[in-house]
Scaffold this active site. Structure first.
Site, mmCIF file in Angstrom:
data_model
loop_
_atom_site.group_PDB
_atom_site.id
_atom_site.type_symbol
_atom_site.label_atom_id
_atom_site.label_comp_id
_atom_site.label_asym_id
_atom_site.label_seq_id
_atom_site.Cartn_x
_atom_site.Cartn_y
_atom_site.Cartn_z
ATOM 1 N N ALA A 89 0.749 -1.071 0.065
ATOM 2 C CA ALA A 89 0.250 0.080 0.139
ATOM 3 C C ALA A 89 1.052 1.516 -0.164
ATOM 4 C CB ALA A 89 -0.772 0.438 1.145
ATOM 5 N N TYR A 102 -2.619 8.417 -6.422
ATOM 6 C CA TYR A 102 -2.488 6.872 -6.755
ATOM 7 C C TYR A 102 -2.481 6.011 -5.649
ATOM 8 C CZ TYR A 102 2.670 4.588 -6.126
ATOM 9 O OH TYR A 102 2.376 2.676 -5.913
ATOM 10 N N THR A 133 -7.273 -1.170 7.926
ATOM 11 C CA THR A 133 -7.264 -0.823 9.094
ATOM 12 C C THR A 133 -7.853 0.226 9.880
ATOM 13 O OG1 THR A 133 -5.711 1.922 8.893
ATOM 14 C CG2 THR A 133 -6.863 0.979 6.519
ATOM 15 N N GLU A 135 -7.952 3.260 10.447
ATOM 16 C CA GLU A 135 -8.532 4.204 9.618
ATOM 17 C C GLU A 135 -8.978 4.472 9.235
ATOM 18 O OE1 GLU A 135 -6.560 7.956 9.168
ATOM 19 O OE2 GLU A 135 -5.282 7.048 10.997
ATOM 20 N N TYR A 157 -5.788 8.372 2.225
ATOM 21 C CA TYR A 157 -5.612 6.954 1.996
ATOM 22 C C TYR A 157 -6.715 6.267 2.980
ATOM 23 C CZ TYR A 157 -3.279 3.369 4.813
ATOM 24 O OH TYR A 157 -3.530 1.565 6.060
ATOM 25 N N LYS A 161 -8.957 2.256 1.214
ATOM 26 C CA LYS A 161 -9.120 1.570 2.421
ATOM 27 C C LYS A 161 -10.855 0.753 2.692
ATOM 28 C CE LYS A 161 -4.382 0.136 3.629
ATOM 29 N NZ LYS A 161 -4.456 -1.365 2.837
HETATM 30 P P1 NAP Z 1 4.863 -0.554 5.176
HETATM 31 O O1 NAP Z 1 6.294 -0.464 5.881
HETATM 32 O O2 NAP Z 1 5.008 1.292 4.240
HETATM 33 O O3 NAP Z 1 5.073 -0.834 3.950
HETATM 34 C C1 NAP Z 1 3.736 -0.593 1.616
HETATM 35 C C2 NAP Z 1 4.965 -1.973 1.059
HETATM 36 O O4 NAP Z 1 3.812 -1.959 0.070
HETATM 37 C C3 NAP Z 1 5.981 -1.853 0.849
HETATM 38 O O5 NAP Z 1 6.375 -3.461 0.971
HETATM 39 C C4 NAP Z 1 5.977 -1.341 -0.518
HETATM 40 O O6 NAP Z 1 6.851 -1.637 -0.857
HETATM 41 C C5 NAP Z 1 4.969 -1.896 -0.964
HETATM 42 N N1 NAP Z 1 4.494 -1.119 -2.121
HETATM 43 C C6 NAP Z 1 4.171 -0.309 -1.918
HETATM 44 N N2 NAP Z 1 3.562 0.828 -3.396
HETATM 45 C C7 NAP Z 1 3.748 -0.254 -3.955
HETATM 46 C C8 NAP Z 1 3.154 -0.751 -5.354
HETATM 47 N N3 NAP Z 1 2.856 0.276 -5.724
HETATM 48 N N4 NAP Z 1 3.303 -1.757 -5.735
HETATM 49 C C9 NAP Z 1 3.516 -2.998 -4.672
HETATM 50 N N5 NAP Z 1 4.357 -2.871 -3.605
HETATM 51 C C10 NAP Z 1 4.019 -1.647 -3.263
HETATM 52 O O7 NAP Z 1 4.137 -0.484 5.829
HETATM 53 P P2 NAP Z 1 3.231 -1.459 6.206
HETATM 54 O O8 NAP Z 1 3.229 -0.819 7.679
HETATM 55 O O9 NAP Z 1 4.397 -2.749 6.393
HETATM 56 O O10 NAP Z 1 1.822 -1.563 6.679
HETATM 57 C C11 NAP Z 1 1.278 -3.065 5.684
HETATM 58 C C12 NAP Z 1 0.076 -2.363 5.197
HETATM 59 O O11 NAP Z 1 -0.687 -2.922 6.454
HETATM 60 C C13 NAP Z 1 -0.215 -1.105 4.524
HETATM 61 O O12 NAP Z 1 -1.599 -1.995 3.221
HETATM 62 C C14 NAP Z 1 -0.917 -0.479 5.588
HETATM 63 O O13 NAP Z 1 -1.253 0.084 4.578
HETATM 64 C C15 NAP Z 1 -1.835 -1.047 6.610
HETATM 65 N N6 NAP Z 1 -1.712 -1.244 7.665
HETATM 66 C C16 NAP Z 1 -1.105 -0.938 8.447
HETATM 67 C C17 NAP Z 1 -0.850 -0.829 9.938
HETATM 68 C C18 NAP Z 1 0.260 -0.101 10.655
HETATM 69 O O14 NAP Z 1 0.235 0.917 11.531
HETATM 70 N N7 NAP Z 1 1.542 -0.235 10.442
HETATM 71 C C19 NAP Z 1 -2.430 -0.686 10.362
HETATM 72 C C20 NAP Z 1 -3.325 -1.127 9.639
HETATM 73 C C21 NAP Z 1 -3.399 -1.169 8.426
HETATM 74 P P3 NAP Z 1 8.273 -0.554 -1.532
HETATM 75 O O15 NAP Z 1 9.516 -1.106 0.027
HETATM 76 O O16 NAP Z 1 8.819 -0.328 -2.327
HETATM 77 O O17 NAP Z 1 7.842 0.968 -0.626
HETATM 78 O O1 F7E Z 2 0.847 9.214 12.884
HETATM 79 C C1 F7E Z 2 0.299 12.501 14.210
HETATM 80 C C2 F7E Z 2 -0.451 12.139 13.370
HETATM 81 O O2 F7E Z 2 1.952 8.229 10.316
HETATM 82 C C3 F7E Z 2 0.127 8.639 13.687
HETATM 83 C C4 F7E Z 2 -0.609 4.257 8.933
HETATM 84 O O3 F7E Z 2 0.565 3.035 9.295
HETATM 85 O O4 F7E Z 2 -1.361 4.028 11.295
HETATM 86 C C5 F7E Z 2 -0.760 4.841 10.198
HETATM 87 O O5 F7E Z 2 -1.251 6.053 10.126
HETATM 88 C C6 F7E Z 2 0.130 10.030 14.657
HETATM 89 C C7 F7E Z 2 -0.846 11.109 13.404
HETATM 90 O O6 F7E Z 2 0.293 7.471 11.451
HETATM 91 C C8 F7E Z 2 4.034 14.131 13.323
HETATM 92 O O7 F7E Z 2 -1.151 13.714 12.930
HETATM 93 C C9 F7E Z 2 2.095 14.472 14.968
HETATM 94 O O8 F7E Z 2 -2.383 11.778 14.158
HETATM 95 O O9 F7E Z 2 2.407 7.708 12.082
HETATM 96 P P1 F7E Z 2 1.817 7.945 11.820
HETATM 97 P P2 F7E Z 2 -1.454 6.919 11.361
HETATM 98 O O10 F7E Z 2 -1.329 8.476 10.871
HETATM 99 O O11 F7E Z 2 -2.250 6.463 12.206
HETATM 100 C C10 F7E Z 2 -2.724 3.345 10.842
HETATM 101 C C11 F7E Z 2 -3.590 2.652 11.600
HETATM 102 C C12 F7E Z 2 -2.319 3.283 9.536
HETATM 103 O O12 F7E Z 2 -3.318 2.329 8.616
HETATM 104 C C13 F7E Z 2 -1.674 3.873 8.412
HETATM 105 O O13 F7E Z 2 -1.086 3.037 6.827
HETATM 106 O O14 F7E Z 2 0.768 11.762 14.862
HETATM 107 N N1 F7E Z 2 1.434 12.949 14.450
HETATM 108 N N2 F7E Z 2 3.207 14.584 14.381
HETATM 109 C C14 F7E Z 2 2.830 13.178 13.124
HETATM 110 N N3 F7E Z 2 2.242 12.247 12.473
HETATM 111 C C15 F7E Z 2 4.040 12.212 11.734
HETATM 112 N N4 F7E Z 2 3.870 11.206 10.771
HETATM 113 N N5 F7E Z 2 4.331 12.582 11.677
HETATM 114 C C16 F7E Z 2 4.900 13.570 12.534
HETATM 115 O O15 F7E Z 2 5.895 14.568 12.837
#
Ligand code: NAP
Ligand code: F7E
Length: 347
Positions: A89, A102, A133, A135, A157, A161
Site C-alpha cells: 500500500a 496514486y 486499518t 483509519e 488513504y 482502504k
Molecule cells: P509499509 O512499511 O509502508 O510497507 C508498504 C509495502 O507496500 C512496501 O513493501 C512497499 O514497497 C509496498 N508497495 C507500495 N506501493 C506499492 C505498489 N504500487 N506495488 C507494489 N508494492 C507496493 O507498510 P506496513 O506498515 O508494513 O503496513 C502493511 C499494510 O498494512 C499496508 O497495507 C498498510 O496500509 C496496512 N496497515 C498498516 C498499519 C500499521 O500501523 N503499520 C495498520 C493498519 C493497516 P517499497 O518497499 O518498495 O516501498
Molecule cells: O501518525 C501524528 C499524526 O503517521 C500517527 C499507518 O501505518 O497507522 C498509520 O497511520 C499520529 C497522527 O500514523 C507527526 O498526525 C504528529 O495523528 O505515525 P503516523 P497514522 O497516520 O496513524 C494506520 C493504522 C495505518 O493504517 C497507516 O497505514 O501522529 N503526528 N506529528 C505525526 N505523524 C507523522 N507521521 N509525523 C509527525 O511529525
C-alpha cells in the site's frame, strides 16, 4: 508433506518482512512481490534474502506492482498460492493528501486487481488477507472501536482502504472466496518507516542523544493512538487465514497513548525528563542537559494534516479469545525495542 505456498504483496515493508520470517519458520514457501526501485529496497529482508540461483529456496521474490494488473496476474497464475497476504500500500496518511489518485490506485484498485486475478485463474481455494486499518474509523462519538463501529474515513488513504475493505467483502459474498479483512490498529517496530511518528521520534531522540541532531520537529502532540508491535500483529494476519471461516476482525491492544506520551517515554529511556511549555505551534519540549535547559522538541505546522483523526482506541475481543495468542509487547516494551535498536544504529 507439500509445503504451503504464500504470496506476500508489500514484502519489503515493515509487516511484510516480519510476516515473511514467520511463514518461513512455519515451513511455507514464501513468494513476495517487490517494486522496481532505483536503489535496493530489500533492506528489511537482509537476513532471509536468498540468492536467486540457490536450490530449494524458502523465499522467492518477483518484480511486480499493484498498479499493473498483468504483473500481478501472471505471478498469481504461475505460483497458484494457497494464501495471499495483501500488505502492499501507499500506507502514509499524510502523503495520501498529496498523492490521492496514486494512493487510490494502489490501495483500492490494487486490491481489486488481486481479487480479479484469483477469480480469473479460478483459484477459489486460495485464501486472501486484506490489510485493513483503524483509519476506517474516525467518528469522535465512538471513543473505542470494534467490528460494529460505523466507518468514517478522514483521508484519501482511509477512503482507499474503505473501498478495499468492501471489495474484499463483496468478493467473499459474491464468489465464495475465503477473503478476510484484518482491521489492524497502529503497529510499530524497529523496522517502521522513518516518517511515521513513532520511528521519527525514536530515531530523533537517539540522534539528539548522540549530538547528531538538534531538534525533533513534530506535528500534533495531542493525537492519540492504540500502538501495538508489528511482530505480534503479523501472527494475527496468519491466524486470520487459519480460521475455519473468513472474517473481518479488529486487532488492537485496547490501550491508548498520545504522541506527547510517546516522546516522554522515549526521553525516559535515555534518562531525560521532558518539560513542556508554550501552546499550539509555539509549544516546545525542554530537557535538563549538563545543568542547563535545552530545547529538543519543536512543533511545526509542516506536520499537521488537512484533516486529523484525533484519537483511536480499539476494543478487540478476538486477540486472546478467538486466536489464543497473547500480545507479547506492552507500550513500554515497544518503546524499549525501538529505542534500543535506534540507539545502537545511530551511535
Ligand atoms: P509499509 O512499511 O509502508 O510497507 C508498504 C509495502 O507496500 C512496501 O513493501 C512497499 O514497497 C509496498 N508497495 C507500495 N506501493 C506499492 C505498489 N504500487 N506495488 C507494489 N508494492 C507496493 O507498510 P506496513 O506498515 O508494513 O503496513 C502493511 C499494510 O498494512 C499496508 O497495507 C498498510 O496500509 C496496512 N496497515 C498498516 C498499519 C500499521 O500501523 N503499520 C495498520 C493498519 C493497516 P517499497 O518497499 O518498495 O516501498
Ligand atoms: O501518525 C501524528 C499524526 O503517521 C500517527 C499507518 O501505518 O497507522 C498509520 O497511520 C499520529 C497522527 O500514523 C507527526 O498526525 C504528529 O495523528 O505515525 P503516523 P497514522 O497516520 O496513524 C494506520 C493504522 C495505518 O493504517 C497507516 O497505514 O501522529 N503526528 N506529528 C505525526 N505523524 C507523522 N507521521 N509525523 C509527525 O511529525
Amino acid at each position: 508433506m507439500k509445503k504451503k505456498i504464500a504470496l506476500i504483496t508489500g514484502i519489503t515493508g515493515q509487516d511484510g518482512s516480519y510476516l515473511a520470517r514467520l511463514l518461513i519458520k512455519k515451513n511455507y514457501l514464501v513468494h513476495g512481490i517487490i517494486r522496481r526501485s532505483s536503489s535496493f529496497n530489500t533492506g528489511r529482508l537482509e537476513d532471509i534474502y536468498e540468492d536467486p540461483f540457490k536450490k530449494n529456496k524458502k523465499l522467492i521474490l518477483h518484480y511486480g506492482d499493484l498498479t499493473d494488473f498483468s504483473s500481478i496476474n501472471s505471478i498469481i497464475a504461475k505460483i497458484k498460492p494457497n494464501e495471499i497476504y495483501n500488505l502492499a500500500a501507499q500506507s502514509h496518511v499524510a502523503v495520501s493528501f498529496k498523492t490521492p489518485e496514486y494512493t487510490t490506485n494502489v490501495n483500492a484498485l490494487g486490491t481489486l486487481r488481486i481479487l480479479e486475478s484469483i477469480l480469473h485463474n479460478n483459484l477459489l481455494n486460495t485464501k486472501f488477507y486484506q490489510a485493513s486499518t483503524s483509519e476506517l474509523f474516525g467518528n469522535p462519538e465512538y471513543k473505542t472501536q470494534n467490528e460494529n463501529t460505523p466507518f468514517y474515513t478522514k483521508s484519501p488513504y482511509g477512503t482507499s482502504k474503505l473501498f478495499a475493505y468492501w471489495i474484499t467483502k463483496n468478493y467473499r459474498e459474491s464468489y465464495g472466496i475465503f477473503a478476510s479483512n484484518g482491521i489492524l490498529f497502529n503497529h510499530e517496530s524497529p523496522f517502521r518507516g522513518e516518517t511515521f511518528v513513532t520511528k521519527k521520534i525514536t530515531r530523533a531522540i537517539s540522534r539528539i542523544f548522540f549530538n547528531k541532531q538538534k531538534y525533533l520537529y513534530i506535528g500534533n502532540l495531542n493525537s492519540k493512538r492504540d500502538w501495538g508491535h508489528a511482530k505480534d500483529y503479523v501472527h494475527f494476519q496468519w491466524k486470520i487465514l487459519q480460521q475455519r471461516k473468513p472474517m473481518d476482525v479488529v486487532i488492537s491492544t485496547n490501550r491508548q497513548f498520545s504522541v506527547r506520551q510517546f516522546i516522554e517515554e522515549c526521553c525516559k529511556f535515555v534518562g531525560w525528563k521532558i518539560k513542556w511549555s508554550g501552546r499550539g505551534l509555539n509549544e516546545i519540549g525542554k530537557i535538563n542537559y549538563e545543568g542547563k535547559e535545552k530545547t529538543i522538541v519543536k512543533v511545526s505546522k509542516k506536520y499537521l494534516r488537512p484533516n486529523e483523526l484525533e484519537a483511536l482506541k480499539g476494543k478487540s475481543i478476538h486477540t486472546n479469545k478467538t486466536f489464543k495468542f497473547k500480545l507479547k509487547y506492552s507500550f513500554k516494551d515497544l518503546v524499549k525495542d525501538m529505542m534500543e535498536y535506534d540507539l545502537k544504529h545511530n551511535k
